[in-house]
Design a protein around this motif. Structure first.
Motif, PDB file in Angstrom:
ATOM      1  N   GLU A   1       0.510  -1.713  -0.602  1.00 45.61           N
ATOM      2  CA  GLU A   1       0.334  -0.173  -0.064  1.00 45.61           C
ATOM      3  C   GLU A   1       1.129   1.035  -0.071  1.00 45.61           C
ATOM      4  OE1 GLU A   1      -3.924   2.414   2.686  1.00 45.61           O
ATOM      5  OE2 GLU A   1      -2.304   0.435   3.169  1.00 45.61           O
ATOM      6  N   TYR A   2       0.298   2.747  -0.634  1.00 50.62           N
ATOM      7  CA  TYR A   2       1.360   3.455  -0.733  1.00 50.62           C
ATOM      8  C   TYR A   2       0.826   4.510  -0.200  1.00 50.62           C
ATOM      9  CZ  TYR A   2       4.783   1.049  -4.170  1.00 50.62           C
ATOM     10  OH  TYR A   2       5.339   0.408  -5.441  1.00 50.62           O
ATOM     11  N   GLY A   3       1.643   5.499   0.255  1.00 48.19           N
ATOM     12  CA  GLY A   3       0.527   6.952   1.015  1.00 48.19           C
ATOM     13  C   GLY A   3      -0.161   7.200  -0.073  1.00 48.19           C
ATOM     14  N   ASN A   4      -0.400   7.662  -0.683  1.00 48.84           N
ATOM     15  CA  ASN A   4      -1.338   7.304  -1.877  1.00 48.84           C
ATOM     16  C   ASN A   4      -2.290   7.072  -1.702  1.00 48.84           C
ATOM     17  OD1 ASN A   4      -1.254   5.910  -3.388  1.00 48.84           O
ATOM     18  ND2 ASN A   4      -0.642   6.849  -5.196  1.00 48.84           N
ATOM     19  N   GLY A   5      -3.097   5.433  -0.801  1.00 44.16           N
ATOM     20  CA  GLY A   5      -3.498   5.072  -0.806  1.00 44.16           C
ATOM     21  C   GLY A   5      -3.860   3.725  -1.925  1.00 44.16           C
ATOM     22  N   ASP A   6      -3.272   3.988  -3.346  1.00 43.19           N
ATOM     23  CA  ASP A   6      -3.387   2.889  -3.967  1.00 43.19           C
ATOM     24  C   ASP A   6      -2.889   0.953  -3.526  1.00 43.19           C
ATOM     25  OD1 ASP A   6      -3.621   4.500  -5.916  1.00 43.19           O
ATOM     26  OD2 ASP A   6      -2.447   4.774  -7.090  1.00 43.19           O
ATOM     27  N   ARG A   7      -2.927   0.530  -3.636  1.00 43.16           N
ATOM     28  CA  ARG A   7      -2.921  -1.261  -3.415  1.00 43.16           C
ATOM     29  C   ARG A   7      -2.862  -2.060  -4.419  1.00 43.16           C
ATOM     30  NH1 ARG A   7      -7.034  -2.571   0.761  1.00 43.16           N
ATOM     31  NH2 ARG A   7      -8.395  -1.226  -1.165  1.00 43.16           N
ATOM     32  N   TYR A   8      -1.745  -2.910  -4.426  1.00 44.68           N
ATOM     33  CA  TYR A   8      -1.287  -4.052  -4.891  1.00 44.68           C
ATOM     34  C   TYR A   8      -0.781  -5.260  -4.518  1.00 44.68           C
ATOM     35  CZ  TYR A   8      -0.756  -0.106  -7.860  1.00 44.68           C
ATOM     36  OH  TYR A   8      -1.093   1.134  -8.637  1.00 44.68           O
ATOM     37  N   LEU A   9      -1.414  -6.146  -5.255  1.00 46.45           N
ATOM     38  CA  LEU A   9      -1.023  -7.820  -5.230  1.00 46.45           C
ATOM     39  C   LEU A   9       0.244  -8.035  -5.522  1.00 46.45           C
ATOM     40  CD1 LEU A   9      -4.757  -9.265  -3.488  1.00 46.45           C
ATOM     41  CD2 LEU A   9      -2.033  -8.406  -1.927  1.00 46.45           C
ATOM     42  N   ILE A  10       0.927  -8.208  -5.457  1.00 49.05           N
ATOM     43  CA  ILE A  10       2.531  -9.103  -5.628  1.00 49.05           C
ATOM     44  C   ILE A  10       2.656 -10.385  -5.410  1.00 49.05           C
ATOM     45  CG2 ILE A  10       4.388  -8.332  -7.186  1.00 49.05           C
ATOM     46  CD1 ILE A  10       3.744  -5.710  -5.669  1.00 49.05           C
ATOM     47  N   THR A  11       3.111 -10.749  -6.940  1.00 51.53           N
ATOM     48  CA  THR A  11       3.008 -12.458  -6.844  1.00 51.53           C
ATOM     49  C   THR A  11       4.378 -13.165  -8.040  1.00 51.53           C
ATOM     50  OG1 THR A  11       2.315 -14.534  -6.991  1.00 51.53           O
ATOM     51  CG2 THR A  11       1.086 -13.682  -8.199  1.00 51.53           C
ATOM     52  N   MET A  12       4.636 -14.005  -7.989  1.00 45.48           N
ATOM     53  CA  MET A  12       6.254 -14.649  -9.035  1.00 45.48           C
ATOM     54  C   MET A  12       4.722 -14.825 -10.075  1.00 45.48           C
ATOM     55  SD  MET A  12       8.525 -17.265  -8.888  1.00 45.48           S
ATOM     56  CE  MET A  12       7.811 -18.569  -8.366  1.00 45.48           C
ATOM     57  N   ASP A  13       5.700 -14.275 -10.987  1.00 48.79           N
ATOM     58  CA  ASP A  13       4.747 -14.867 -12.423  1.00 48.79           C
ATOM     59  C   ASP A  13       5.738 -16.621 -12.504  1.00 48.79           C
ATOM     60  OD1 ASP A  13       4.840 -16.052 -15.428  1.00 48.79           O
ATOM     61  OD2 ASP A  13       4.939 -14.225 -16.010  1.00 48.79           O
ATOM     62  N   MET A  14       5.127 -17.601 -12.797  1.00 43.17           N
ATOM     63  CA  MET A  14       5.690 -19.202 -12.841  1.00 43.17           C
ATOM     64  C   MET A  14       6.273 -19.050 -13.607  1.00 43.17           C
ATOM     65  SD  MET A  14       3.348 -20.627  -9.588  1.00 43.17           S
ATOM     66  CE  MET A  14       4.542 -22.371  -9.548  1.00 43.17           C
ATOM     67  N   THR A  15       5.680 -18.610 -15.136  1.00 42.50           N
ATOM     68  CA  THR A  15       6.202 -19.582 -16.250  1.00 42.50           C
ATOM     69  C   THR A  15       7.497 -19.803 -16.439  1.00 42.50           C
ATOM     70  OG1 THR A  15       4.680 -17.431 -17.369  1.00 42.50           O
ATOM     71  CG2 THR A  15       6.735 -18.548 -18.695  1.00 42.50           C
ATOM     72  N   LEU A  16       8.439 -19.267 -16.211  1.00 40.72           N
ATOM     73  CA  LEU A  16       9.882 -19.683 -16.538  1.00 40.72           C
ATOM     74  C   LEU A  16      10.256 -20.907 -16.024  1.00 40.72           C
ATOM     75  CD1 LEU A  16      11.900 -16.333 -16.222  1.00 40.72           C
ATOM     76  CD2 LEU A  16      11.447 -17.869 -18.306  1.00 40.72           C
ATOM     77  N   ALA A  17       9.431 -20.588 -14.306  1.00 41.42           N
ATOM     78  CA  ALA A  17       9.610 -21.695 -13.025  1.00 41.42           C
ATOM     79  C   ALA A  17       9.105 -23.030 -13.915  1.00 41.42           C
ATOM     80  CB  ALA A  17       9.058 -21.346 -11.466  1.00 41.42           C
ATOM     81  N   ILE A  18       7.892 -23.292 -14.136  1.00 42.18           N
ATOM     82  CA  ILE A  18       7.188 -24.385 -15.118  1.00 42.18           C
ATOM     83  C   ILE A  18       8.219 -24.547 -16.046  1.00 42.18           C
ATOM     84  CG2 ILE A  18       5.466 -24.957 -16.389  1.00 42.18           C
ATOM     85  CD1 ILE A  18       3.988 -23.628 -13.530  1.00 42.18           C
ATOM     86  N   HIS A  19       7.740 -23.567 -17.392  1.00 38.64           N
ATOM     87  CA  HIS A  19       8.861 -23.440 -18.448  1.00 38.64           C
ATOM     88  C   HIS A  19      10.378 -23.471 -19.202  1.00 38.64           C
ATOM     89  CE1 HIS A  19       4.060 -24.847 -19.683  1.00 38.64           C
ATOM     90  NE2 HIS A  19       4.096 -23.551 -19.086  1.00 38.64           N
ATOM     91  N   GLY A  20      10.912 -22.938 -17.731  1.00 43.71           N
ATOM     92  CA  GLY A  20      11.838 -22.325 -18.547  1.00 43.71           C
ATOM     93  C   GLY A  20      13.466 -23.066 -18.778  1.00 43.71           C
ATOM     94  N   GLY A  21      13.304 -24.837 -18.007  1.00 37.05           N
ATOM     95  CA  GLY A  21      14.471 -25.635 -18.053  1.00 37.05           C
ATOM     96  C   GLY A  21      13.608 -26.779 -19.698  1.00 37.05           C
ATOM     97  N   ARG A  22      14.185 -28.083 -19.084  1.00 33.28           N
ATOM     98  CA  ARG A  22      13.327 -28.968 -19.814  1.00 33.28           C
ATOM     99  C   ARG A  22      12.305 -29.310 -19.662  1.00 33.28           C
ATOM    100  NH1 ARG A  22      19.242 -30.910 -18.274  1.00 33.28           N
ATOM    101  NH2 ARG A  22      20.805 -30.948 -19.956  1.00 33.28           N
TER     102      ARG A  22
END
Length: 195
Positions: free
Chosen positions: A145-166
C-alpha cells in the motif's frame, strides 16, 4: 589490397565480438542449444527480457500484479487470501506484517504484508526433483500500500519456473499448473474482495 580487406574484416570481427559478444552468445544458445528445452522456454525468456528492456527492472519482469479495489479493506484482502488458498488446495504457511509507516509520502510504501502459501505434497515432489525449487517456496503474495492509498497484490509469474528448462514430467507439470492457477487466481480474486 588483400591485407587491407583482411585487416578490415578482423577489425569488424573484433568490434562485433567486443560489443555484441553476449548478444551473439544468447542468440547462438537460443538457436543451437535449446533443442531439449520446453517449447515454452524461449517465448518465456523473450517475454521476460522484453519487460527488462522496457522497464529496466528485473523484479518487475518476473512478477504479476493485481490492483486492489478501493472499497476492499486490507483485512478483507487477508481474509480473502486465506479462504481462497483452501479452495485451491494451498495452505497459508505465513502471514507477516513487514511494516506500516503512518506518515508515508504519496509515492512511498506505507504498508507491506506478505502471505506465504504452499501445497506441502507438491513441494515435496518438486524438492525431490530438484532442490533448487526450494528457492521458490513457499509461494508468496505481497500486499503493498502506498501513501496515496493505491494498493497492489504482487506474486511471482511462474512461467519460467514451469517452462524455463527441460519439460517437466507430465504429472509434475500438472501439479505445477495447479499451483500456478492458484497463484494467479488467489490474488486476482482477493484484489476485488472475492471469497
Amino acid at each position: 589490397m588483400i591485407k587491407k580487406v583482411l585487416g578490415a574484416a578482423f577489425a569488424l570481427a573484433m568490434v562485433l565480438t567486443i560489443s555484441g559478444c553476449s548478444t551473439m552468445h544468447m542468440g547462438y544458445t537460443a538457436v543451437f542449444k535449446s533443442g531439449d528445452l520446453d517449447e515454452g522456454a524461449m517465448p518465456a525468456y523473450d517475454a521476460m527480457f522484453t519487460k527488462v528492456a522496457k522497464y529496466g527492472d528485473p523484479a518487475r519482469a518476473m512478477m504479476n500484479e493485481y490492483k486492489v479495489n478501493k472499497d476492499v479493506k486490507n483485512e478483507d484482502v487477508a481474509d480473502s487470501i486465506k479462504a481462497l488458498a483452501e479452495e485451491y488446495n494451498m495452505r497459508v504457511t505465513g502471514d507477516i506484517k513487514m511494516f506500516t509507516k503512518a506518515d508515508a509520502k504519496p509515492d512511498e510504501v506505507k504498508h507491506a504484508r506478505i502471505f506465504s502459501l504452499c501445497s506441502l505434497t507438491i513441494a515435496k515432489v518438486f524438492l525431490n526433483h530438484s532442490r533448487w525449487y526450494g528457492g521458490f517456496m513457499p509461494c508468496r503474495i505481497m500486499l503493498v500500500e502506498y501513501g496515496n492509498g493505491d494498493r497492489y497484490l504482487i506474486t511471482m509469474d511462474m512461467t519460467l519456473a514451469i517452462h524455463g528448462g527441460r519439460p517437466l514430467p507430465p504429472d509434475m507439470l500438472k501439479m505445477a499448473q495447479s499451483v500456478e492457477k492458484a497463484m494467479i487466481n488467489v490474488p486476482k480474486r482477493a484484489a476485488v474482495g472475492d471469497f
